[in-house]
Each structure stands twice: as structure tokens, then as C-alpha cells.
Enzyme design. Sequence first.
Site, PDB file in Angstrom:
ATOM      1  N   TYR A  23      32.683  35.586  36.313  1.00 35.29           N
ATOM      2  CA  TYR A  23      31.708  34.617  36.825  1.00 35.29           C
ATOM      3  C   TYR A  23      30.324  34.856  36.216  1.00 35.29           C
ATOM      4  O   TYR A  23      29.953  36.010  35.970  1.00 35.29           O
ATOM      5  CB  TYR A  23      31.618  34.706  38.356  1.00 35.29           C
ATOM      6  CG  TYR A  23      32.779  34.041  39.051  1.00 35.29           C
ATOM      7  CD1 TYR A  23      32.941  32.648  39.015  1.00 35.29           C
ATOM      8  CD2 TYR A  23      33.740  34.790  39.719  1.00 35.29           C
ATOM      9  CE1 TYR A  23      34.015  32.032  39.642  1.00 35.29           C
ATOM     10  CE2 TYR A  23      34.830  34.169  40.346  1.00 35.29           C
ATOM     11  CZ  TYR A  23      34.954  32.796  40.299  1.00 35.29           C
ATOM     12  OH  TYR A  23      36.021  32.185  40.908  1.00 35.29           O
TER      13      TYR A  23
ATOM     14  N   ASN B 253      40.118  28.000  47.844  1.00 35.75           N
ATOM     15  CA  ASN B 253      40.385  26.655  47.308  1.00 35.75           C
ATOM     16  C   ASN B 253      41.449  26.624  46.209  1.00 35.75           C
ATOM     17  O   ASN B 253      41.406  25.818  45.299  1.00 35.75           O
ATOM     18  CB  ASN B 253      39.075  26.001  46.855  1.00 35.75           C
ATOM     19  CG  ASN B 253      38.315  26.862  45.866  1.00 35.75           C
ATOM     20  OD1 ASN B 253      38.816  27.888  45.431  1.00 35.75           O
ATOM     21  ND2 ASN B 253      37.119  26.447  45.504  1.00 35.75           N
TER      22      ASN B 253
ATOM     23  N   HIS C  48      40.888  28.119  40.251  1.00 34.35           N
ATOM     24  CA  HIS C  48      39.640  28.071  39.479  1.00 34.35           C
ATOM     25  C   HIS C  48      39.887  27.223  38.241  1.00 34.35           C
ATOM     26  O   HIS C  48      40.991  27.242  37.693  1.00 34.35           O
ATOM     27  CB  HIS C  48      39.243  29.490  39.043  1.00 34.35           C
ATOM     28  CG  HIS C  48      38.223  29.494  37.950  1.00 34.35           C
ATOM     29  ND1 HIS C  48      36.868  29.399  38.197  1.00 34.35           N
ATOM     30  CD2 HIS C  48      38.353  29.517  36.600  1.00 34.35           C
ATOM     31  CE1 HIS C  48      36.216  29.387  37.045  1.00 34.35           C
ATOM     32  NE2 HIS C  48      37.093  29.457  36.052  1.00 34.35           N
TER      33      HIS C  48
ATOM     34  N   GLU D 217      35.781  32.395  29.352  1.00 36.52           N
ATOM     35  CA  GLU D 217      36.849  32.787  30.277  1.00 36.52           C
ATOM     36  C   GLU D 217      38.170  33.049  29.540  1.00 36.52           C
ATOM     37  O   GLU D 217      38.881  34.007  29.855  1.00 36.52           O
ATOM     38  CB  GLU D 217      37.027  31.698  31.339  1.00 36.52           C
ATOM     39  CG  GLU D 217      35.814  31.621  32.268  1.00 36.52           C
ATOM     40  CD  GLU D 217      35.766  30.397  33.170  1.00 36.52           C
ATOM     41  OE1 GLU D 217      34.831  30.307  33.990  1.00 36.52           O
ATOM     42  OE2 GLU D 217      36.645  29.515  33.053  1.00 36.52           O
TER      43      GLU D 217
ATOM     44  N   LYS E 287      44.301  31.144  42.353  1.00 37.54           N
ATOM     45  CA  LYS E 287      43.619  32.217  43.078  1.00 37.54           C
ATOM     46  C   LYS E 287      44.576  32.886  44.088  1.00 37.54           C
ATOM     47  O   LYS E 287      45.673  32.353  44.351  1.00 37.54           O
ATOM     48  CB  LYS E 287      42.399  31.626  43.793  1.00 37.54           C
ATOM     49  CG  LYS E 287      41.275  31.200  42.830  1.00 37.54           C
ATOM     50  CD  LYS E 287      40.128  30.538  43.601  1.00 37.54           C
ATOM     51  CE  LYS E 287      38.903  30.333  42.753  1.00 37.54           C
ATOM     52  NZ  LYS E 287      37.818  29.647  43.502  1.00 37.54           N
TER      53      LYS E 287
HETATM   54  P1  IDP Z   1      34.181  25.769  41.199  1.00 41.96           P
HETATM   55  O1  IDP Z   1      35.217  26.821  41.524  1.00 41.96           O
HETATM   56  O2  IDP Z   1      34.584  24.399  41.674  1.00 41.96           O
HETATM   57  O3  IDP Z   1      33.786  25.760  39.739  1.00 41.96           O
HETATM   58  P2  IDP Z   1      31.658  27.148  41.769  1.00 41.96           P
HETATM   59  O4  IDP Z   1      30.397  26.513  42.212  1.00 41.96           O
HETATM   60  O5  IDP Z   1      31.714  27.650  40.371  1.00 41.96           O
HETATM   61  O6  IDP Z   1      32.857  26.123  42.043  1.00 41.96           O
HETATM   62  O7  IDP Z   1      31.948  28.315  42.801  1.00 41.96           O
HETATM   63  C1  IDP Z   1      32.886  29.337  42.540  1.00 41.96           C
HETATM   64  C2  IDP Z   1      33.707  29.608  43.787  1.00 41.96           C
HETATM   65  O8  IDP Z   1      32.860  30.140  44.806  1.00 41.96           O
HETATM   66  C3  IDP Z   1      34.335  28.382  44.464  1.00 41.96           C
HETATM   67  O9  IDP Z   1      35.528  27.969  43.837  1.00 41.96           O
HETATM   68  C4  IDP Z   1      34.570  28.897  45.882  1.00 41.96           C
HETATM   69  O10 IDP Z   1      35.747  29.706  45.971  1.00 41.96           O
HETATM   70  C5  IDP Z   1      33.356  29.803  46.091  1.00 41.96           C
HETATM   71  N1  IDP Z   1      32.257  29.138  46.818  1.00 41.96           N
HETATM   72  C6  IDP Z   1      31.435  28.151  46.344  1.00 41.96           C
HETATM   73  N2  IDP Z   1      30.510  27.792  47.272  1.00 41.96           N
HETATM   74  C7  IDP Z   1      30.751  28.573  48.355  1.00 41.96           C
HETATM   75  C8  IDP Z   1      30.129  28.691  49.655  1.00 41.96           C
HETATM   76  O11 IDP Z   1      29.180  28.015  50.027  1.00 41.96           O
HETATM   77  N3  IDP Z   1      30.681  29.603  50.505  1.00 41.96           N
HETATM   78  C9  IDP Z   1      31.730  30.394  50.168  1.00 41.96           C
HETATM   79  N4  IDP Z   1      32.332  30.314  48.975  1.00 41.96           N
HETATM   80  C10 IDP Z   1      31.860  29.424  48.071  1.00 41.96           C
HETATM   81 MG    MG Z   2      32.681  27.104  38.667  1.00 41.64          MG
END
Ligand code: IDP
Ligand code: MG
Length: 203
Positions: free
Chosen positions: A58, A164, A167, A178, A18
Site C-alpha cells: 500500500y 471487501n 483488492h 503491485e 483478501k
Molecule cells: P480500494 O481497495 O477500493 O482501492 P482504498 O481507498 O485504496 O480502496 O482503501 C484500501 C482498503 O482500505 C479498502 O479496500 C478497505 O479494505 C480499507 N478501507 C478503506 N476505507 C476504510 C475505512 O474508512 N475504514 C476501514 N477500512 C477502510
Molecule cells: Mg486502493
Amino acid sequence: MQPKKKNPSIERSFVLVKPDGVQRGLIGEVISRLESRGLKVIGLKMVRPSLEHVDSHYPQDEAWIERLGHKGFTVFEEYGIDPKEYMGTNDKKEAGKMVRKWLVDYLTEAPVVAMVIEGVHAIDMVRKIAGNTLPSKADIGTIRGDYSVDSPAAANLEGRAIKNIMHASETPQEAEHEIAHWFAQEEIFEYPLAHHAAMYSKL
Ligand code: IDP
Ligand code: MG
């Protein structure tokens, strides 16, 4: 129970470094951690995606959006934070919609590096190497746990997505969508990895 996948030995996953990962110079670190576990990079490119491209990367369905809202709420509950005071709503779906918008903005802030990764249990392995979505909860030794401490407690208050680093596809269905969304067939390569013989074949 439904089998998770037909042939886990040649599974494919989709990975993105990312914008924060690219800007922090962590492209090599992400690739290296995947490669060192025997996973094979079969597609790789740097892209500056459009809002529309990230939006359709997404999922759009309500269940996924509600789950996105739920992730932050788990942390709020743990710390006795009122989501309404914090981000203006107690509704997980509404919060999920807000997070999804922040997420699409975040992924278009700078270039990303897209990859197709192949190997034994590639989808679960890549998730394990990446670690928990919320870096504050990710184990040390995972990419998210080693390189961030971000949390909904910081991100949602500021109205931004959690940074984070990477992805990773969660399911075979997500991976299929994807990979087709980011890569043309001719951008994916088949080749043998020399060390696979030592890792997997009967000597
Ligand atoms: P993942 O990336 O581990 O699969 P997902 O639930 O698919 O997690 O969420 C997609 C992305 O959304 C996360 O990687 C993160 O960057 C962002 N995200 C998830 N939860 C939150 C939140 O509560 N606040 C802000 N960003 C979030
Ligand atoms: Mg995810």
C-alpha cells in the site's frame, strides 16, 4: 488531458482475493467473474504475506493516507456521526493512519490469492467488477455489493479494516508497482485465450 494509458488493449492489473474472500470460499467466484468478461489470468498464487510485505504493497504517501481517512468520514457526515466520538479524531490524516494499520493487520490474518489480470481496459474493468470500496455503497452485481454490506460505520467503530473481498489496482502506476511487488517475472505467463478470437478479432 493526459492520456490514461498507452495501450488499453493489453493492460495489466493486480488483484488480491483478501482473507475474508479466501475464508468465505469466494476465490472461484472472483476468478470466474473476471474470466467471464474476457479478462485473462496470467499469474496466480496463494500467499500468506508478512506485515512488511503488505505494508509496502500500500502507498505510504500522506495524500493517500488522508484519502483513506476521508472515505470513512464521508459516511459519518451522511449519517451525522461525529468522527471524534466514533474513532477519537476529527483529523483525516490521523484517521487514515489508523485505517492503514488496520488494513495491514487484516491482509495478514489469513492467506490471500494474488493474481495478474490482463485484457482490454483491465484496470478499470476489474475496478468495475469489484465495485465501490465501501460494500454498503457498492452496486448490486459487483463483487463487493453482492457479497458484503460492510461500512466504515461498522468497521471504524470496531477498530478494523472494511472487509471487501478483494483488492484491485486503481491506476497503471499502482498496477506496475503491485505486480512487481508480488510476482517474479517467471511467474507471469503469456498464452492465447481461445475465445479472444471470437470476442475481438475481425471475422
Ligand atoms: P480500494 O481497495 O477500493 O482501492 P482504498 O481507498 O485504496 O480502496 O482503501 C484500501 C482498503 O482500505 C479498502 O479496500 C478497505 O479494505 C480499507 N478501507 C478503506 N476505507 C476504510 C475505512 O474508512 N475504514 C476501514 N477500512 C477502510
Ligand atoms: Mg486502493
